[in-house]
Each structure stands twice: as C-alpha cells, then as structure tokens.
Design a protein around this motif. Structure first.
Motif, PDB file in Angstrom:
ATOM      1  N   THR A 173       0.849  -1.190   0.000  1.00 50.59           N
ATOM      2  CA  THR A 173       0.000   0.000   0.000  1.00 50.59           C
ATOM      3  C   THR A 173       0.884   1.239   0.000  1.00 50.59           C
ATOM      4  O   THR A 173       1.942   1.249   0.621  1.00 50.59           O
ATOM      5  CB  THR A 173      -0.915   0.026   1.242  1.00 50.59           C
ATOM      6  N   ILE A 174       0.451   2.266  -0.705  1.00 50.48           N
ATOM      7  CA  ILE A 174       1.130   3.560  -0.693  1.00 50.48           C
ATOM      8  C   ILE A 174       0.349   4.485   0.235  1.00 50.48           C
ATOM      9  O   ILE A 174      -0.847   4.702   0.036  1.00 50.48           O
ATOM     10  CB  ILE A 174       1.225   4.166  -2.101  1.00 50.48           C
TER      11      ILE A 174
ATOM     12  N   LEU B  11      -4.041   8.573   3.899  1.00 54.09           N
ATOM     13  CA  LEU B  11      -4.775   7.827   2.885  1.00 54.09           C
ATOM     14  C   LEU B  11      -3.898   6.704   2.357  1.00 54.09           C
ATOM     15  O   LEU B  11      -2.686   6.877   2.169  1.00 54.09           O
ATOM     16  CB  LEU B  11      -5.206   8.743   1.740  1.00 54.09           C
ATOM     17  N   ALA B  12      -4.508   5.562   2.121  1.00 54.09           N
ATOM     18  CA  ALA B  12      -3.784   4.379   1.636  1.00 54.09           C
ATOM     19  C   ALA B  12      -4.329   3.972   0.277  1.00 54.09           C
ATOM     20  O   ALA B  12      -5.539   3.822   0.106  1.00 54.09           O
ATOM     21  CB  ALA B  12      -3.926   3.239   2.635  1.00 54.09           C
ATOM     22  N   PHE B  13      -3.421   3.775  -0.670  1.00 54.75           N
ATOM     23  CA  PHE B  13      -3.810   3.413  -2.031  1.00 54.75           C
ATOM     24  C   PHE B  13      -3.202   2.062  -2.395  1.00 54.75           C
ATOM     25  O   PHE B  13      -1.997   1.864  -2.281  1.00 54.75           O
ATOM     26  CB  PHE B  13      -3.350   4.488  -3.026  1.00 54.75           C
ATOM     27  N   SER B  14      -4.048   1.153  -2.821  1.00 59.69           N
ATOM     28  CA  SER B  14      -3.608  -0.172  -3.255  1.00 59.69           C
ATOM     29  C   SER B  14      -4.165  -0.425  -4.646  1.00 59.69           C
ATOM     30  O   SER B  14      -4.575   0.506  -5.343  1.00 59.69           O
ATOM     31  CB  SER B  14      -4.090  -1.237  -2.261  1.00 59.69           C
ATOM     32  N   GLU B  15      -4.192  -1.705  -5.058  1.00 63.09           N
ATOM     33  CA  GLU B  15      -4.722  -1.997  -6.398  1.00 63.09           C
ATOM     34  C   GLU B  15      -6.242  -1.911  -6.442  1.00 63.09           C
ATOM     35  O   GLU B  15      -6.839  -1.889  -7.512  1.00 63.09           O
ATOM     36  CB  GLU B  15      -4.251  -3.371  -6.877  1.00 63.09           C
ATOM     37  N   ARG B  16      -6.870  -1.850  -5.279  1.00 63.27           N
ATOM     38  CA  ARG B  16      -8.323  -1.710  -5.229  1.00 63.27           C
ATOM     39  C   ARG B  16      -8.709  -0.234  -5.277  1.00 63.27           C
ATOM     40  O   ARG B  16      -8.120   0.584  -4.573  1.00 63.27           O
ATOM     41  CB  ARG B  16      -8.887  -2.356  -3.969  1.00 63.27           C
ATOM     42  N   GLN B  17      -9.705   0.091  -6.079  1.00 67.53           N
ATOM     43  CA  GLN B  17     -10.155   1.464  -6.216  1.00 67.53           C
ATOM     44  C   GLN B  17     -11.662   1.530  -5.945  1.00 67.53           C
ATOM     45  O   GLN B  17     -12.466   1.263  -6.832  1.00 67.53           O
ATOM     46  CB  GLN B  17      -9.847   2.000  -7.619  1.00 67.53           C
ATOM     47  N   PRO B  18     -12.063   1.867  -4.735  1.00 66.87           N
ATOM     48  CA  PRO B  18     -13.486   1.925  -4.394  1.00 66.87           C
ATOM     49  C   PRO B  18     -14.166   3.152  -4.989  1.00 66.87           C
ATOM     50  O   PRO B  18     -14.174   4.236  -4.409  1.00 66.87           O
ATOM     51  CB  PRO B  18     -13.470   1.985  -2.863  1.00 66.87           C
ATOM     52  N   ALA B  19     -14.718   2.993  -6.178  1.00 65.04           N
ATOM     53  CA  ALA B  19     -15.371   4.110  -6.875  1.00 65.04           C
ATOM     54  C   ALA B  19     -16.884   4.058  -6.664  1.00 65.04           C
ATOM     55  O   ALA B  19     -17.465   3.001  -6.455  1.00 65.04           O
ATOM     56  CB  ALA B  19     -15.045   4.063  -8.357  1.00 65.04           C
TER      57      ALA B  19
END
Length: 302
Positions: free
Chosen positions: A174-175, A188-196
């Motif tokens: 996670t970034i 904020l944490a960004f992974s390959e999942r994008q909750p749109a």
C-alpha cells in the motif's frame, strides 16, 4: 536378557515418552499463545505428526511393561519391596533438576528461533523494497506530486500491482500519503483496489477537495452488438483512509517528519514494514508492505 532387565528398559522408554510428550505440549502452548514461527515449511507437518509417534511408542512400552510384570509376578512367589538406595535418590534429584531446566531450554530455543525467522523475513522485505525503489526510481517520482485525482490514483494502483506480481516476499502493499478531510489530518492508503462510486458526489465534497469526479466507460451488451456508454463516477477520500492505531500513527508521523529508517513488526506470522520513500531528504510517501507466513506453526497445513 531376563524379564527384570526388559521391565527396566520399558520403564525407561515410558519415562522418556512421557517427558517427550510433556515437552511437546509445553512447546505447543508457547507456539500457539505467542504466535511463534520457528520451523520451515516442510518441517511443520513433521512437528505436528510427531505427537502420534510419541503416543505410539508410549503405548507399546506400556503394554510390554504390563505383560512382562505379569510374567515376573507369576514366576515369583514373593515380591518384597526393595529399599531405594541413597544414591538412587540423589540421581533422581539431579534428574528432576535437569528435567525442569529443559523447560527453559525449550522456551529459549523457540523464542530465539522465532526472532531469527522474523529478522530473516524483514531482511528479505527490506531488500525487496530497496530493489523496487532503485529499479523504478524514475517512475516513482509521481509520489512527490500527490493530488487526489484519478490519474494519480491509477498510477499508484499500477505500481502496487507490479510490486506484488514481481516480488514473492510481499503479499500486500500500500502507498500511504498524508492528507486532510475538512480540518482533520488523515493518512490515505492506495492499493490496487479502487473503491469508486457511481454518479456525482456531494458538491461540497468536490469543492473542498474531498472527492474527485471522472468519466468511466462501460460496455453494455446489446442484442446485436456491444455498445460503450460513458458514466460519471467519483472517488471519496473517506474510502481511502488508512485504518491504524495510536502506535502506527506515531510511526507515520515520525516518518513524514523526516525519519528515513524503515519500521517493522510481526505478530502471529504476519510481518509488516513501513518503508519511507524520500525525495531530496523529505518523505513524500510511505510504502506499507506486509506478508503472512502460513507455515511455521503446528496448526498450519500449508
């Protein structure tokens, strides 16, 4: 070899089997309670099934001992109780002391093995992180230009996915970047999942920067042909908040304040590392790497 010597031999085997069982249960409790990881994958099953071998030997020795004692009783008319010599009592005291000391040896060995396993795992994770940062240094420059926008989130997701695919030492990545929601500071944490979310967000969220809108194209199956339609969707910052506790929050605070040393911890086979990514001496993002070792404990089957 007479019956008396055979009985003595079976007694010794039974005592050793009981001690082995006690030590095994003691080690099992330590491993389960403290989540220790000591064994390699192929040895886990051997350790788990060793209990069956101990019980089998113990049962065999017990049956043989009973049979031999019955034979001795049948052959002897009298069986006076012998007096235990002083030397035997002295040996028994030393034997008990040695047996108690073994508990400390087993406990120390298990915790030492778990420590060595953890350090080896952390070394592999840090080496993987160093290699990724060196290899993709130029492409990771976008981390220093963080904006809560679709293009930046897509770049973060693609790099995370690439990291997981190319390195087997990392199970989850996670970034993490600092941001604000209203007046509250958050990570904020960004992974390959994008909750749109479909549709448009609250105008106030867009105005305050807590949401970003983008166009998404979906394929809709028709009777004759597939048609492409454009939809408006949006991301909300609240969906990307990195859920953490006070201890981890302090770690992130220190890293974004300038600490460059990675931090790692482990529990029950789960290993995690916070790796600060710096540009010109300033931490612009933190790579949160984690892995789970399914083997190394008695209950694991893989």
């Amino acid at each position: 070899m007479n019956h008396k010597m055979l009985v003595k031999a079976t007694n010794i085997i039974a005592i050793l089997g009981i001690l082995g069982l006690i030590y095994w249960v003691f080690g099992f409790i330590l491993i389960q309670v403290f989540g220790l990881k000591v064994f390699e994958k192929n040895l886990t099953e051997m350790f788990a099934f060793s209990i069956l071998g101990i019980l089998a030997v113990l049962a065999g020795a017990l049956i043989l001992n009973i049979m031999l004692n019955l034979t001795r009783i049948a052959e002897q008319k009298e069986n006076p109780s012998p007096t235990i010599p002083a030397t035997t009592k002295s040996h028994m005291g030393k034997f008990i002391t040695l047996g108690m000391a073994m508990f400390g040896v087993i406990a120390g060995g298990l915790f030492w093995g778990d420590h060595i396993t953890s350090q080896r795992k952390f070394a592999l994770m840090q080496t993987s992180a160093n290699q990724v940062v060196d290899k993709y240094h130029d492409s990771l420059a976008f981390l220093g230009e963080y904006q809560f926008e679709k293009s930046w989130i897509d770049k973060a997701s693609s790099h995370i996915e690439l990291l997981k695919v190319t390195d087997s030492n990392i199970n989850w990545a996670t970034i993490i970047v600092p941001d604000v929601i209203g007046k509250d500071k958050v990570y904020l944490a960004f992974s390959e999942r994008q909750p749109a979310h479909d549709g448009l967000p609250n105008p106030e969220d867009v105005k305050s920067g807590n949401a970003t809108v983008f166009e998404a194209v979906d394929a809709v199956a028709d009777v004759h042909e597939a048609t492409m339609i454009s939809k408006q969707r949006h991301f909300k910052k609240s969906d990307f908040i990195f859920t953490t506790d006070t201890a981890k929050n302090k770690i992130l605070d220190k890293m974004f304040a300038g600490q460059s040393t990675p931090h790692h911890s482990s529990y029950d086979g789960r290993y995690e590392m916070f790796y600060p990514y710096q540009i010109d001496g300033k931490t612009v993002a933190v790579l949160y790497l984690s892995d789970y070792m399914a083997y190394g404990k008695v209950r694991s089957g893989s």
